[in-house]
Design a protein around this motif. Structure first.
Motif, short mmCIF file in Angstrom:
data_model
loop_
_atom_site.label_atom_id
_atom_site.label_comp_id
_atom_site.label_asym_id
_atom_site.label_seq_id
_atom_site.Cartn_x
_atom_site.Cartn_y
_atom_site.Cartn_z
N ARG A 10 43.54 39.00 31.00
CA ARG A 10 42.22 38.47 31.28
C ARG A 10 41.81 38.83 32.69
O ARG A 10 42.55 38.57 33.63
CB ARG A 10 42.21 36.94 31.15
CG ARG A 10 42.30 36.45 29.73
CD ARG A 10 42.43 34.94 29.67
NE ARG A 10 42.79 34.53 28.32
CZ ARG A 10 41.90 34.22 27.37
NH1 ARG A 10 40.61 34.27 27.65
NH2 ARG A 10 42.29 33.86 26.17
N VAL A 11 40.64 39.43 32.82
CA VAL A 11 40.10 39.77 34.13
C VAL A 11 38.85 38.94 34.34
O VAL A 11 37.92 38.98 33.53
CB VAL A 11 39.75 41.28 34.21
CG1 VAL A 11 39.07 41.60 35.53
CG2 VAL A 11 41.02 42.12 34.04
N GLY A 12 38.83 38.18 35.44
CA GLY A 12 37.66 37.37 35.76
C GLY A 12 36.93 37.98 36.95
O GLY A 12 37.54 38.26 37.97
N LEU A 13 35.64 38.22 36.78
CA LEU A 13 34.85 38.81 37.86
C LEU A 13 33.51 38.10 38.00
O LEU A 13 32.88 37.75 37.00
CB LEU A 13 34.57 40.29 37.57
CG LEU A 13 35.75 41.27 37.65
CD1 LEU A 13 35.32 42.61 37.11
CD2 LEU A 13 36.28 41.39 39.05
N GLN A 27 37.78 51.72 35.77
CA GLN A 27 39.18 52.00 36.02
C GLN A 27 40.06 50.85 35.54
O GLN A 27 41.08 51.06 34.87
CB GLN A 27 39.40 52.20 37.52
CG GLN A 27 40.31 53.37 37.85
CD GLN A 27 40.43 53.56 39.35
OE1 GLN A 27 39.55 53.20 40.13
NE2 GLN A 27 41.54 54.12 39.77
N VAL A 28 39.65 49.63 35.86
CA VAL A 28 40.40 48.44 35.47
C VAL A 28 40.47 48.31 33.95
O VAL A 28 41.53 48.20 33.35
CB VAL A 28 39.76 47.16 36.07
CG1 VAL A 28 40.32 45.90 35.43
CG2 VAL A 28 39.98 47.13 37.59
N LEU A 29 39.28 48.36 33.32
CA LEU A 29 39.23 48.13 31.87
C LEU A 29 39.88 49.26 31.10
O LEU A 29 40.56 49.03 30.09
CB LEU A 29 37.77 47.94 31.43
CG LEU A 29 37.07 46.73 32.07
CD1 LEU A 29 35.61 46.67 31.65
CD2 LEU A 29 37.78 45.42 31.72
N LEU A 30 39.71 50.49 31.60
CA LEU A 30 40.31 51.64 30.92
C LEU A 30 41.83 51.58 31.00
O LEU A 30 42.53 51.88 30.04
CB LEU A 30 39.79 52.94 31.53
CG LEU A 30 40.10 54.20 30.73
CD1 LEU A 30 39.59 54.09 29.30
CD2 LEU A 30 39.50 55.43 31.38
N ASN A 31 42.32 51.15 32.15
CA ASN A 31 43.76 51.00 32.33
C ASN A 31 44.34 49.99 31.34
O ASN A 31 45.37 50.24 30.70
CB ASN A 31 44.04 50.53 33.76
CG ASN A 31 45.26 51.20 34.35
OD1 ASN A 31 46.12 51.69 33.62
ND2 ASN A 31 45.33 51.23 35.65
#
Length: 180
Positions: free
Chosen positions: A150-153, A46-50
């Motif tokens: 940038r998303v850090g997980l 959901q996050v990456l697709l958004n």
């Protein structure tokens, strides 16, 4: 799940729109040591697709979108730190808008795109999901030059080798039992 597999699926989902708009999409992985992870795939997707959909939406024909996955050092035992970068050469955002992008109902007025363009609720929800996953999300953008998210997980690893070793050990124990 396998991270390269997840990225491949995302690519397949947005490819139609990317090609229809005449954009270039580059997806690559850098310094990826651990590919097998446990995570809420639905949330991650959901996050990456958004982020990818927004990049497609706000990038003019002929533009470029890049998605890069990097594994960062310093994760606790059994985890790995990942950074997902989604970068576009799109219309970008004003500094004022960037400050408020993760608040609900933020829309930036942009005369070139018929009055209003909305990231609407999208980015607020995206940030919510990232927060729930214990991650971070940041954005850099300049009007007319594009945006970079940038998303850090920190994601839990599937410990395949350890599982294999444990199974071998159990097999060994059973053999001894039988002999006794």
């Amino acid at each position: 799940g396998s991270l390269p597999e997840i990225l491949q699926e995302l690519r397949n989902i947005v490819l139609v729109d990317v090609e229809a708009k005449g954009l270039e999409l580059h997806i690559d992985t850098k310094d990826l040591v651990n590919e097998a992870i446990y995570c809420d795939r639905l949330r991650l997707n959901q996050v990456l697709l958004n982020l990818l959909s927004n990049a497609v939406k706000y990038t003019e024909p002929g533009g470029q979108i890049q998605m890069r996955l990097t594994e960062k050092p310093g994760a606790p035992q059994g985890f790995a730190n990942y950074e997902f970068l989604v970068k576009d050469t799109g219309i970008g955002m004003s500094r004022e808008f960037v400050k408020k992008i993760f608040e609900p109902f933020e829309r930036e007025r942009n005369s070139t795109l018929s009055g209003i363009q909305g990231t609407g609720l999208g980015m607020a929800i995206t940030k919510n999901i990232v927060d729930m996953m214990g991650g971070t999300i940041t954005v850099q953008s300049e009007k007319g030059k594009g945006s970079e998210f940038r998303v850090g997980l920190s994601l839990k690893l599937q410990d395949l080798e350890k599982n294999a070793a444990q199974i071998a050990e159990l097999e060994g124990l059973r053999a001894i039992d039988r002999a006794a």
